[in-house]
Scaffold this active site. Sequence first.
Site, short mmCIF file in Angstrom:
data_model
loop_
_atom_site.label_atom_id
_atom_site.label_comp_id
_atom_site.label_asym_id
_atom_site.label_seq_id
_atom_site.Cartn_x
_atom_site.Cartn_y
_atom_site.Cartn_z
N SER A 178 39.20 40.01 39.15
CA SER A 178 40.24 38.98 39.08
C SER A 178 39.88 37.90 40.09
O SER A 178 39.18 38.17 41.07
CB SER A 178 41.59 39.59 39.45
OG SER A 178 42.54 38.59 39.75
N TYR A 216 47.62 44.87 44.39
CA TYR A 216 46.72 44.35 43.34
C TYR A 216 45.53 43.61 43.97
O TYR A 216 44.36 43.84 43.61
CB TYR A 216 47.50 43.42 42.41
CG TYR A 216 46.73 42.90 41.23
CD1 TYR A 216 46.62 43.65 40.06
CD2 TYR A 216 46.11 41.66 41.27
CE1 TYR A 216 45.91 43.17 38.97
CE2 TYR A 216 45.39 41.17 40.17
CZ TYR A 216 45.31 41.94 39.02
OH TYR A 216 44.60 41.46 37.93
#
Length: 279
Positions: free
Chosen positions: A164, A177
């Site tokens: 990401s 995350y």
Amino acid sequence: MGTSNSESRQTTSYPFLRGQKALVTGANSGIGRATAIGLGKVGADVVVNYVAGRESADEVVRAIEGLGVRAYAHEADVSKEDEVAGMISRMVDEFGTIDVLVANAGLQRDAAVGDMTLAQWQKVLDVNLTGQFLCAREAVKEFLRRGVVPEVSRSAGKIICMSSVHQMIPWAGHVNYAASKGGVQMMMETLAQELAPEKIRVNAVAPGAIRTPINRSAWETPDAEADLLRLIPYRRVGDPEDIATAVAALASDLFDYVVGTTLYVDGGMTLFPGFATGG
Ligand code: NAD
């Protein structure tokens, strides 16, 4: 996600993964779904992993089979060691081997740090980081056993880690995350260094904002989408197919000399757009 117009953008029918066997984790939704179908479009046989939602997994299998290649769905939780081992061993039984692993499965459990439970922290680390490790480890065992088969690929195996932009961009309210994706980056680079001499290529794709269920609140209203577009110099929210094409390219011999790299597919989100007019 249903069939979108953007799927037609991936029009190439050049079968540069013909004969290769690919596993995509978390392949019954969003980026994984598009990637599994995208790999089928370029000739790979595909295992469609899912943890819940047999019907949507079967729908992806049918879409891939419709392309003239093989596919089946396999239920497994990527954070469970025995389930991952079982998934790879069935793949070797049914397809003969594994050539491409796309470690895509991931989730969010968002909270401000003071409110974040240990369970929320642990769940995200277990799936996003430990899950990628377990899948990579089992795939590597098979890559090493089989070695290079020159008629199939110049390398003994390819691993694409779904990271990401948050492996680079800190993200308040999502410490679990962001930490998991930072971990994915260093895991990927370390595995790439360790395994390159074995002719195994490990790389990552780092999506920016892609329209999938994981981030629905960020794009589903016009106001939310306008806010999001301010972070994207290219002024378009990405489609899952934008990621699928990047994965297919990285997995192919066209990218045989690309080792240990993160390919950002983010419309420029990592270009610090706040500095376009300030600083
Ligand atoms: P999604 O929620 O549509 O898909 C995630 C998939 O992972 C689902 O199929 C889900 O069932 C599966 N999954 C979750 N836990 C699992 C487990 N324990 N075992 C097996 N599968 C499991 O979201 P998405 O946007 O398609 O996300 C796919 C990947 O892309 C994730 O790793 C995510 O972090 C990453 N990503 C997404 C975006 C984005 O903007 N959508 C941006 C950056 C990175």
